[in-house]
Each structure stands twice: as C-alpha cells, then as structure tokens.
Write a protein that holds these residues in place. Sequence first.
Motif, PDB file in Angstrom:
ATOM      1  N   VAL A   1       0.809  -1.223   0.000  1.00  0.00           N
ATOM      2  CA  VAL A   1       0.000   0.000   0.000  1.00  0.00           C
ATOM      3  C   VAL A   1       0.841   1.272   0.000  1.00  0.00           C
ATOM      4  CG1 VAL A   1      -1.916  -1.159   1.170  1.00  0.00           C
ATOM      5  CG2 VAL A   1      -0.268   0.152   2.526  1.00  0.00           C
ATOM      6  N   TYR A   2       2.152   1.136   0.234  1.00  0.00           N
ATOM      7  CA  TYR A   2       3.024   2.318   0.266  1.00  0.00           C
ATOM      8  C   TYR A   2       4.433   1.880  -0.111  1.00  0.00           C
ATOM      9  CZ  TYR A   2       4.734   6.863   1.824  1.00  0.00           C
ATOM     10  OH  TYR A   2       5.278   8.114   1.866  1.00  0.00           O
ATOM     11  N   PRO A   3       4.989   2.429  -1.164  1.00  0.00           N
ATOM     12  CA  PRO A   3       6.227   1.850  -1.697  1.00  0.00           C
ATOM     13  C   PRO A   3       7.505   2.162  -0.924  1.00  0.00           C
ATOM     14  CG  PRO A   3       5.181   3.347  -3.302  1.00  0.00           C
ATOM     15  CD  PRO A   3       4.413   3.456  -2.043  1.00  0.00           C
ATOM     16  N   ASN A   4       7.528   3.239  -0.128  1.00  0.00           N
ATOM     17  CA  ASN A   4       8.800   3.627   0.497  1.00  0.00           C
ATOM     18  C   ASN A   4       8.780   3.290   1.994  1.00  0.00           C
ATOM     19  OD1 ASN A   4      11.272   4.763   1.015  1.00  0.00           O
ATOM     20  ND2 ASN A   4      10.592   6.897   0.776  1.00  0.00           N
ATOM     21  N   VAL A   5       9.058   2.031   2.292  1.00  0.00           N
ATOM     22  CA  VAL A   5       8.917   1.547   3.676  1.00  0.00           C
ATOM     23  C   VAL A   5      10.268   1.140   4.259  1.00  0.00           C
ATOM     24  CG1 VAL A   5       7.826  -0.188   5.153  1.00  0.00           C
ATOM     25  CG2 VAL A   5       6.602   0.664   3.157  1.00  0.00           C
ATOM     26  N   GLN A   6      10.500   1.524   5.494  1.00  0.00           N
ATOM     27  CA  GLN A   6      11.693   1.085   6.218  1.00  0.00           C
ATOM     28  C   GLN A   6      11.260   0.499   7.565  1.00  0.00           C
ATOM     29  OE1 GLN A   6      15.304   1.187   5.581  1.00  0.00           O
ATOM     30  NE2 GLN A   6      14.995  -0.189   7.311  1.00  0.00           N
ATOM     31  N   PHE A   7      11.707  -0.712   7.874  1.00  0.00           N
ATOM     32  CA  PHE A   7      11.418  -1.278   9.188  1.00  0.00           C
ATOM     33  C   PHE A   7      12.561  -0.962  10.149  1.00  0.00           C
ATOM     34  CE2 PHE A   7       8.109  -4.941   8.909  1.00  0.00           C
ATOM     35  CZ  PHE A   7       7.233  -4.102   8.227  1.00  0.00           C
ATOM     36  N   GLY A   8      12.199  -0.655  11.398  1.00  0.00           N
ATOM     37  CA  GLY A   8      13.195  -0.483  12.453  1.00  0.00           C
ATOM     38  C   GLY A   8      12.939  -1.563  13.492  1.00  0.00           C
ATOM     39  N   TRP A   9      13.939  -2.376  13.757  1.00  0.00           N
ATOM     40  CA  TRP A   9      13.716  -3.469  14.719  1.00  0.00           C
ATOM     41  C   TRP A   9      13.705  -2.935  16.142  1.00  0.00           C
ATOM     42  CZ3 TRP A   9      11.312  -7.267  16.248  1.00  0.00           C
ATOM     43  CH2 TRP A   9      11.719  -8.042  17.341  1.00  0.00           C
TER      44      TRP A   9
END
Lengths: 79, 442
Positions: free
Chosen positions: B72-80
């Motif tokens: 649903v949103y192309p610019n995603v960054q996960f933070g653990w």
Amino acid sequence: MSEINHLNLSKNGLVFDPRTGESYQLNPIAQKIIVLFQSGKTSEQAAKLIADEFHISLEQAFSDILEFQVQLSIIGLAS
Amino acid sequence: MTKYSKPSIVKISNPLYTKHGSGAQSYHPVRDAIEGVAVDELVKKYGSPLFVFSERILRQKYQEAKSSIESVYPNVQFGWSYKTNYLNAICQVFHDEGAIAEVVSHFEYQKARALGIPGHNIIFNGPYKPEAALEQAISEDAQIHIDHFDEIADIESIAKRLNKKVKVGIRINLNCGIYPVWSRFGFNLESGQAWAAVRRIAQSKDIQLVGLHSHIGTFILDPHAYGRAIDKISQFMRETESLVGYNLEFLDLGGGFPSRSSLKGVYQPPEVVVPPPQVYAEAMANGLKWLTTRKNMPKLIMELGRYLVDEAGFLITSVMADKLLPDGRRSYVLDAGVNLLYTSTWYKFKIEIEKEPTGISEPSILFGPLCMNIDIVDEAILLPRLERYERLILSPVGAYNVTQWMQFIQYRPAVVMINEKSETRIIRRAETLDDINRMENP
Ligand SMILES: Cc1ncc(COP(=O)(O)O)c(C=O)c1O
C-alpha cells in the motif's frame, strides 16, 4: 474406606454418588482402586495388588493410593 | 493390558469441563518437535528449561509484514524494536532482512553499535536519553525522536557544543480510539502540545524537524485505529509543513501489530481475533495515499516488535512434581515460571505436551519453580495426568520475555536458535554462578 460402598461404578469409568447426585470420571487405575476398596482391601493391600499387576514399585503404588485417598476425601467421596 | 498411570478422578460438572465440553477423554495439542528438531533431542543437548527460536519464522514474519505494508506504500523502512528481543542473533536476522535498529536507551544504542549498525541507521526513541547517549547519537547522526521539551533543550546545547545542526523527529501521542491512550510518551496532539513543540523547534537554530513519530500502543486488535491515527497525523503534518516551509522526510508509525497470542480477557482464540498484517496495511492505505503522489515520497517507518518475533519463540519446560492441592485441584511444579515468562501476567500461552496424552483430563494448575506464591504459569488448564519429567512446550514467547526475564532465585537458561536447515546453535548460554558473582564484591 467402607464409606465408598454407596458409590455406583459403571463400566465406562463413571461413578455416580447417589447421596449428592454428582458424577465423576475415573481413569482405569482409579476404577480398580475403588473396586479394591469396596471389596474391603486396605490401602496397603491395594498397593501390593496394583504394584504386582502393573509391574511398578510397591512404594510408588502406595504413594499414589495414599494421595488418591486424600483426593477422595477432599471431594467428599470418603472421609 | 492397561498401562499404569496414576489414579485420577474428575467431577463431571467442573466448570472447565462445562466450558470445553465434557470430552473426558483427553484431547490436548501435542508437539514433539520444533522446526523438525525433536524436543527430546533439544533437552538432552541443551537442558531444560530452554528457549528455542525459529529463524524461519522470524524471516517469514518479517517478509510478510514488509510486503503487506509495501503493497500500500512503496517507500517503507522497518526499524527493529530492540526491547522486544535484543539477543544479538535475533537482531542480526532482522538486520539481515533489511531492518535498521530502533532503540530506547543508551544500553540498547550501544548494543546496536556493537552489532555494527552505524548511527545513521539507529532510531533513538524513549522518554529518557541521558546526555552522554544523546551526545553519542548526535555525533553519529542517529535519528532522534524527541519525547519532551527538556530534551529539545538538551539537544540544542549538545548541537551548539558539537557545532552541528541536528535533524530530529518528534514523537506525538493522540487519541485514535485505543484504550489506554499512551499519552505519557511524546507530545500530545489534541491539547496543542505537539503543535507547540513544532513551533519551538521551528525557531531553533540548532535543530531541524524532519519527521513525525507515533506509537499508539501494543497488541492493537483494531486495524482501523492505524487509519484514524494516520488521518490525524496527516492533518498535523500538513500544518507542520506549511509552517516550516518544506516537506518532512519521514513518518514513523511505530509498532503494535498483535501476534497470535491470547490476551487475558479476550475469550476468542487468536486465530479468530488477530488480523494478519495485510488487513492493517489496507486500513492504512487510504490515509497514506496523499503522500504517494509526492516527488520525494516520505519514508514510512514501522517499528513492529511482537508481531515479528513472538511466534518464533518457544519455551520448553519440564514437569518436576505432581501435587494435589487441598481444594482438589491437580497441580504441577515446572522448572520454568514467571521468572522467565514476564508476559504471563497479560497473556495465556498455548501449552502443548510432548507426548500423546492418555487417560482423562483434569483441571490443573501449573506452578513455576520459585518459592513465591505468585509464580503461576497457568491457573486453569485442562490437562491429562502428566508424568514426572514430561515436557511442555509454551508459545508464543518470543516477544518481551528474553528481555524482561529475571535472574531471580533461578539461573536464566540457554537460548537456542534453529536455522532453516534444522541446525541448532546456542545463541545465549545458560547463566552460571560465576556470571552473577563476578559483579559483586564480598
Ligand atoms: C516506540 C516503540 N516502538 C515500537 C514498539 C514495539 O511495539 P510492539 O511490540 O507492540 O510492536 C514499542 C513498544 O512498546 C515502542 O514503545
């Protein structure tokens, strides 16, 4: 353990207490112990018979039967 | 011939029976292996109790969540989220999948740095950031999310000293229909506090506001709460951008997706009440649309914790004693208790038994090994009569337990990871007396 003579034991392991209307489910060992008690065996005698039949130590059978008696009295099936 | 098992007797009208149906014959979930490795082998090799993590599940959960949000949103960054589980090997798996680090203390910051994560890949959250931690984070270009006005002042004074302009985010809290509102972290939106923080920072020569952060709570069962939060934050973001005169670089929505665990007080099973990440993503989609049309689409950061790690963790524990309580209940003493299961206060674990059960089930209670009345792992569970040394497998226990466990009365046990080839290795060895005594002076 003559107090338990009034209990009706059915073949499928159900016990009915006519005094209270409660039913209980027993496993096969518990059923055997009830039958032994109803036939007048003491806990020591029952332990010996169970130990021989199931090839377990007399000490284990005796502990388990003593605890089972405590449980019967807690739930009001024997005093 | 009947095999011997201890005598048992159960009243048919017991409430646990009424609840679960009167099938006096046992049905109980059985698990004799974790990721293809026999429970028996694990215990013989590493002892009991034992935490076991599945690398396959860690990666699968990460990829599932990441691709759901990306759909649903192309610019995603996960933070653990380090506090959820900061065993190095666990963090490594998520970093390997592409997550940066999300830390909430100097200790966690240092742990991430020791794992080789550069400062600019660390998100620094939390209500207490000591000056030394802030100074390190600022000099290493970490992404700091400011919690309160005193922190603005701290950062400004460090920035002056280091002669640096510091890019920051602010944490905001808001009411999106989730109870309780976590209003103690960050600046409150509805009262105007968050707006005051924006105005304050906009005046600063040393700090530049580049992003907004919000973490609405944990184990959020209503996906639409995220949609409502995004709507409020979007409005706030527009106002902020028109004040500062430039576009923000990121929007961080925190964590909170539930794992398939049973929250006490929620009576339906997790399979029924816990939506998968795709449903959360869809609930977020509408509110994020306006950002997708931008030339420099802001980064959407997610800090999922329990969703990613909880179901990958298992605890093997052994029955050490069988004891009748004076009220007639059957109880067992296990070798693992609340010392290892901090989350047992809020969650009821799935309890599987290693061997196919025989005989009738009894209402039972599971005690831990502590000489403390509160040490109860499960206060009402229907279990077949367990034998001494029989093992139980508790799950999911991967989130918040191996960080909040206590060295109290007992040593903390080993933690093992099973990789995708079903190979096992110790990722944290069991504690010894020496570990504890080393810190003391007689
Ligand atoms: C700032 C922040 N981010 C992420 C998380 C992870 O939350 P969860 O495990 O609910 O996903 C937390 C947990 O409290 C948090 O405070």
